[in-house]
Write an enzyme that holds these catalytic residues in place. Sequence first.
Site, PDB file in Angstrom:
ATOM      1  N   PHE A 238       0.647  -1.148  -0.075  1.00 40.62           N
ATOM      2  CA  PHE A 238      -0.121  -0.163  -0.122  1.00 40.62           C
ATOM      3  C   PHE A 238       0.914   1.270   0.117  1.00 40.62           C
ATOM      4  O   PHE A 238       0.570   2.301   0.367  1.00 40.62           O
ATOM      5  CB  PHE A 238      -1.130   0.007   1.143  1.00 40.62           C
ATOM      6  N   THR A 468      -1.208  -7.996  -6.094  1.00 38.78           N
ATOM      7  CA  THR A 468      -2.014  -7.467  -7.124  1.00 38.78           C
ATOM      8  C   THR A 468      -2.409  -8.305  -8.395  1.00 38.78           C
ATOM      9  O   THR A 468      -3.272  -8.318  -8.795  1.00 38.78           O
ATOM     10  CB  THR A 468      -1.375  -6.171  -7.623  1.00 38.78           C
ATOM     11  N   ASN A 631      -7.434  -8.383 -16.535  1.00 41.56           N
ATOM     12  CA  ASN A 631      -7.784  -9.574 -16.122  1.00 41.56           C
ATOM     13  C   ASN A 631      -8.951  -9.096 -15.115  1.00 41.56           C
ATOM     14  O   ASN A 631      -8.631  -8.462 -14.297  1.00 41.56           O
ATOM     15  CB  ASN A 631      -6.547 -10.270 -15.247  1.00 41.56           C
ATOM     16  N   LYS A 633     -10.845 -10.338 -12.956  1.00 43.29           N
ATOM     17  CA  LYS A 633     -10.796 -11.008 -11.513  1.00 43.29           C
ATOM     18  C   LYS A 633      -9.778 -10.223 -10.895  1.00 43.29           C
ATOM     19  O   LYS A 633     -10.361  -9.708  -9.781  1.00 43.29           O
ATOM     20  CB  LYS A 633     -10.494 -12.337 -11.578  1.00 43.29           C
ATOM     21  N   THR A 634      -8.592 -10.011 -11.195  1.00 45.37           N
ATOM     22  CA  THR A 634      -7.625  -9.403 -10.521  1.00 45.37           C
ATOM     23  C   THR A 634      -7.962  -7.889 -10.316  1.00 45.37           C
ATOM     24  O   THR A 634      -7.691  -7.243  -9.235  1.00 45.37           O
ATOM     25  CB  THR A 634      -6.202  -9.400 -10.857  1.00 45.37           C
ATOM     26  N   GLN A 638      -8.839  -5.483  -7.108  1.00 43.38           N
ATOM     27  CA  GLN A 638      -8.131  -4.078  -6.630  1.00 43.38           C
ATOM     28  C   GLN A 638      -9.163  -3.248  -6.171  1.00 43.38           C
ATOM     29  O   GLN A 638      -8.899  -2.689  -5.465  1.00 43.38           O
ATOM     30  CB  GLN A 638      -7.251  -3.800  -7.682  1.00 43.38           C
ATOM     31  N   LYS A 701      -5.058   1.396 -18.187  1.00 42.31           N
ATOM     32  CA  LYS A 701      -4.487   2.351 -17.005  1.00 42.31           C
ATOM     33  C   LYS A 701      -4.344   1.550 -15.612  1.00 42.31           C
ATOM     34  O   LYS A 701      -4.784   0.647 -15.662  1.00 42.31           O
ATOM     35  CB  LYS A 701      -5.776   3.440 -16.814  1.00 42.31           C
ATOM     36  N   GLY A 702      -3.916   2.108 -14.482  1.00 40.83           N
ATOM     37  CA  GLY A 702      -3.563   1.255 -13.378  1.00 40.83           C
ATOM     38  C   GLY A 702      -4.798   1.203 -12.783  1.00 40.83           C
ATOM     39  O   GLY A 702      -5.896   1.995 -12.724  1.00 40.83           O
ATOM     40  N   GLU A 705      -5.188   2.022  -7.217  1.00 40.96           N
ATOM     41  CA  GLU A 705      -5.439   3.064  -6.412  1.00 40.96           C
ATOM     42  C   GLU A 705      -6.527   3.707  -6.461  1.00 40.96           C
ATOM     43  O   GLU A 705      -7.073   4.317  -5.469  1.00 40.96           O
ATOM     44  CB  GLU A 705      -4.283   3.973  -6.359  1.00 40.96           C
TER      45      GLU A 705
HETATM   46 MO1  MOS Z   1       1.344   3.439  -4.163  1.00 32.35          MO
HETATM   47  S1  MOS Z   1       0.989   4.654  -2.461  1.00 32.35           S
HETATM   48  O1  MOS Z   1       2.175   4.498  -4.998  1.00 32.35           O
HETATM   49  O2  MOS Z   1       2.315   2.246  -3.546  1.00 32.35           O
END
Ligand code: MOS
Length: 738
Positions: A238, A468, A631, A633-634, A638, A701-702, A705
């Site tokens: 995290f 992750t 994916n 599921k993953t 997240q 994209k990520g 977060e």
């Molecule tokens: Mo994240 S808070 O950039 O590991």
Amino acid sequence: MSIEVVGKPMDRVDGRLKVTGAAHYSAEFPMENLVHAVLIGSSITRGTITSIDTSVAQKSPGVIAIFTHLNAPKLKEMPLMTKGGAAAEVRIPLVDGNIYHHGQYIGVVVADTLERAIHAASLVSVAYDEQPFVTEMQRERAVMPKGAVGFRPADIARGNLEQGLAEAEVRVEETYTTPTENHNPIETHATTAVWSGDKLTVYDATQNTFGERKTLAIAFGIPEENVRVVCHFIGGAFGCKGGMWSHVPLAALAARSVGRPVKLVLTRQQMFTNVGHRAETEQQIILGAKRDGRLTAIAHKGISHSCEDAVGEFVEAFTIATHILYATPNLQTSQRVVKVNKGQPTFMRAPGEAPGTFALESAMDELAYKLNLDPIELRLRNYAETDPDTKLPWSSKSLKECYQLGAEKFGWSRRNPTPRSMRDGRYLIGMGMATATYPVYRFGASAVAKIMLDGSVVVQSGTHEMGTGTATVMAQVIADVLGVPVERVRFELGDTNLPNAPVSGASATVASVGSAVAGATKAARAKVLDIARADKRSPLYNIPETEIAFEDGQIFVKSDKVKSESYADILKRQNLNQVEANFDVKFDEENKKYSMHSFGAQFAEVRVDLDLGEVRVRRFVGAFGTGRVLNLKTARSQMIGGITMGLGMALFEETVTDHKFGRIVNPNLGEYHVPVNADVPAIEAYFVEEKDPHVNALGAKGVGEIGITGVAAAVANAVYHATGKRIRDLPITPDKLL
Ligand code: MOS
């Protein structure tokens, strides 16, 4: 027939290793001659050590060595993350007897067993010259940050705030506060350090293998290639494992001095003092709007705490998201820090955006009530069709679709907008929503792909598996590029002996490492194809590349599928053991033509028992636009994880300091409440279809977060809807509702 596995909700490739205990975490590398180190923390909050008596501890059974600032070999100054290194703090551990916060490491005890090390540590007696300290975030002590605020200046303006506010017909002006929070991954930080001559191997729980390698090399004055950092699995991070904290060089220092491998594992208590936390914030928001809801101005100002300069600086950049979220012409943001006697704060899941969206999205809800407008409608009236700061077009944005899908799945239309109007028996029911957002970050990365004689594939990059699903998603990407079954693919990570990978932070791993992996795999594929196309014996001889496809482990001619062969066939014929290719990806972040962000919409339904002040989240729905989902599921996991952490932020999590003594009073999972199963309802997370050709080769994209952003506001807004009470101070504990 397409056998594409990208996008499929594939199970984790390492799931079996994890549940059977075969996955080795950083404290789980068995090794001969291993000894144990424990850290001694300062019992005062500020001052200097006047004496340390280790004589009794030295004689304690099993003790091998005790290091303090009086006898520890001196480490060299280590580069910070902002300077290409990984050091989280500027302070060199054990450099002197100065104390800047409670729990600061003042010594390391090494013994043959963990228990003997713990006992000996308790026998070390320390005398201090105590000096006055401040742990409270006192507004009047706020100063300009020394460094950037999330890569940007501390004060930013666009348009003219005063003019915008003068044009406003309705105004919201409120202050929102968020507490200190701590990362609580299941796996605490752990380091096992082994020297062989002047070569150091560190098994470390880190999101930053290469940054650590460089930093440790500098700390010990040895060449970078003499340091190897290994981290196959991380039990959650995290953000607290993104920078290198002082226990890592201390473990290496101890190992070198005693000439044996040293294992050092932080206790849960130590997770609260020396390895970062999310800083407390006090944020003031001013919204000015016309009667129709159009924002004429936004001001977002405030303070967060940081540590003493001797330790370092970290600014919780809560104003960043405010710049891009709404299309107002006039905006001003400003951040200051208050230096206190606490350890250094650091990145924690959506640093900046998580507390920032609590303030902004709460204020937007307040404005919606003042205007008698639906909160979604208010947001749509201020929808930013382009980036309001840079005026650049979005690489992609599906926020409207997220509002729509989220509202539909949640049943937003069933909401009676009047506060306190919905009930279930003795409970008040409330529904609230908020916008989620997180930028797209990308870093340079490298990978090597190897197609083996037996047709199997190995791709490597020294990135990280934080839980992750990185290894799983990469395997999917590789399988699709080559058209081979995913079972034939192995992705190896977590070792600086592999190609260079960036810090696994900022939700950037898929964009960065994924692009390198796809690039290397394509390059290896091209090499094999060139060999076949140049070989008269191959059915692919002289066939133009555009006529060729890859599926089911076969390479074939599109118009005539009989003309086909496998990777193994080609390698065998040439007597090649393997064909390999490297790929480095770089991103031009200076000259971006698009503004790149993820967006989403969060919806909470709460049940409030006003006799007890208790808030329970009954349902939660999030809808997100994060580019291509690699994916399901993953990615969904997240989002569920991010939302769960957001529920913690909304209702439970708070690191409490006793300001008389400067100590944290709840440094444990009994009294620092993270959400447990009983606190978490069924969370629904959806993805809208979003094609983004600009973010990277994968269009992804990520997802790490964005899930936590907006959650606390959605819950607070639901609490207001249920009760008519606006809670602007997190967490929303029962005392604040009674
Ligand atoms: Mo994240 S808070 O950039 O590991």
